[in-house]
Scaffold this motif. Sequence first.
Motif, PDB file in Angstrom:
ATOM      1  N   SER A  41       0.831  -1.294   0.089  1.00 17.98           N
ATOM      2  CA  SER A  41       0.024   0.053   0.047  1.00 17.98           C
ATOM      3  C   SER A  41       0.896   1.168  -0.150  1.00 17.98           C
ATOM      4  O   SER A  41       2.138   1.019   0.203  1.00 17.98           O
ATOM      5  CB  SER A  41      -0.959   0.144   1.288  1.00 17.98           C
ATOM      6  N   LEU A  56      -5.058  15.384   6.504  1.00 17.50           N
ATOM      7  CA  LEU A  56      -4.801  14.071   5.367  1.00 17.50           C
ATOM      8  C   LEU A  56      -3.933  14.483   4.315  1.00 17.50           C
ATOM      9  O   LEU A  56      -4.205  13.821   3.322  1.00 17.50           O
ATOM     10  CB  LEU A  56      -6.205  13.198   5.092  1.00 17.50           C
ATOM     11  N   PRO A  94      -9.370   9.412   8.685  1.00 17.41           N
ATOM     12  CA  PRO A  94      -9.382   8.297   7.953  1.00 17.41           C
ATOM     13  C   PRO A  94      -7.614   7.910   7.645  1.00 17.41           C
ATOM     14  O   PRO A  94      -6.947   8.590   7.822  1.00 17.41           O
ATOM     15  CB  PRO A  94      -9.777   8.744   6.375  1.00 17.41           C
ATOM     16  N   SER A  95      -7.630   6.693   7.319  1.00 15.14           N
ATOM     17  CA  SER A  95      -6.182   6.258   7.217  1.00 15.14           C
ATOM     18  C   SER A  95      -5.587   6.930   5.867  1.00 15.14           C
ATOM     19  O   SER A  95      -6.018   6.982   4.805  1.00 15.14           O
ATOM     20  CB  SER A  95      -6.001   4.836   6.984  1.00 15.14           C
ATOM     21  N   ASP A 113     -13.327   9.253  13.255  1.00  6.73           N
ATOM     22  CA  ASP A 113     -11.889   9.164  13.023  1.00  6.73           C
ATOM     23  C   ASP A 113     -11.373   9.801  11.878  1.00  6.73           C
ATOM     24  O   ASP A 113     -11.899   9.687  10.855  1.00  6.73           O
ATOM     25  CB  ASP A 113     -11.596   7.703  13.546  1.00  6.73           C
ATOM     26  N   THR A 118      -3.171   5.457   4.374  1.00  3.98           N
ATOM     27  CA  THR A 118      -2.973   4.484   3.437  1.00  3.98           C
ATOM     28  C   THR A 118      -4.181   4.121   2.639  1.00  3.98           C
ATOM     29  O   THR A 118      -4.065   3.578   1.504  1.00  3.98           O
ATOM     30  CB  THR A 118      -2.674   3.361   3.977  1.00  3.98           C
ATOM     31  N   ASN A 119      -5.428   4.605   2.953  1.00  6.35           N
ATOM     32  CA  ASN A 119      -6.571   4.503   2.077  1.00  6.35           C
ATOM     33  C   ASN A 119      -7.543   5.643   2.174  1.00  6.35           C
ATOM     34  O   ASN A 119      -8.620   5.556   3.034  1.00  6.35           O
ATOM     35  CB  ASN A 119      -7.374   2.998   2.785  1.00  6.35           C
ATOM     36  N   LEU A 171       1.268   5.022   1.665  1.00  8.36           N
ATOM     37  CA  LEU A 171       1.098   6.171   2.779  1.00  8.36           C
ATOM     38  C   LEU A 171       1.202   7.605   2.147  1.00  8.36           C
ATOM     39  O   LEU A 171       2.234   7.957   1.691  1.00  8.36           O
ATOM     40  CB  LEU A 171       1.623   5.820   3.974  1.00  8.36           C
TER      41      LEU A 171
END
Length: 340
Positions: free
Chosen positions: A33, A237, A286-287, A284, A289-290, A35
């Motif tokens: 993945s 982000l 978001p990641s 939360d 990585t996604n 980041l």
Amino acid sequence: MSKLAKSEKALLEVKGLSKHYDLTRGLFTKEKSVLRAVDDVSFSVYRGETFGIVGESGCGKSTTGNAILRLIEASKGEIWFDGEDLRRLSPEQMRMKRRDIQMIFQDPFSSLNPRMRVADIIAEPLHAHKVAEGGDLKRRVAELMEIVGLSPTFAARYPHEFSGGQRQRIGIARALALQPKLIVCDEAVSALDVSIQAQVLNLLMDLQREFNLTYIFIGHGLPAVKYISDRIAVMYLGKIVEIADKNTLFKQPRHPYTAGLLASVPISDPSMREGRSRIVLEGDLPSPTNPPEGCKFHTRCPFATERCMTEEPPLADMSADGHLAACHYPLNARESSVSA
């Protein structure tokens, strides 16, 4: 721009800066993945101003500062400083360019070598760049200590013999040693007590006036960033979602994320709480990585529509006043009035 003429050429121009990390997960499957720590960030910093960068932890603000100094290498983008693209410089050329660009690090406890005396810590950049030697070096170190409010009689002491605020002053003296044009302050006061924060912020502002310094001030504490900055960029982000001068940003934010951040700042005076934004940041982060498709903030935005879920808004100046926002439906002045 409070101190600036809009026609003035920027000292620093960051264009499409990105820093992506390739990750591998899993013992057998080896899932890969990416980041996106910083994703297509662009902004300009003008001579003599303080450009603040704020956002939640993990938004990419410190990575942006490190990439500008090439302490980490960006994945793509351009970093134009004083007419040169720093990403095109050789390691030796970049080493020489660091005379003009310095950093004040977040943690005064870990950014100073505990085995070096204060005089040697401050003298290190002067010695490395062969700016001063012998008696001149000692005089310059003493002068730098006095400039940041430390007695030269402390020069033979070690970092552990100083308080947190004093250690940060040592870091500031080290950053000033080569008379830089730009200093990146990476969470420079977040590890200090509130009363000490004010002293360090006032010192930085005094030094800016005295030496015509330009700052990038990275932080997550909104009051501190507002106090020292002229313009502020808000990151979410890995992306910048809003840029404006500090007074406009605090009174009339256009991005819902900015309004939510401002609404979370405690206000002790009940009479000043009326009229502040009711936007509450829920859910939360978001990641990275996604990240979500479309607008990265739509999963937490109370105003999100189907368009926000599929189409990413550009960072744009919608009213030709220098106030940039990356939102399909920017808040207007009436909806976003926030007490400063």
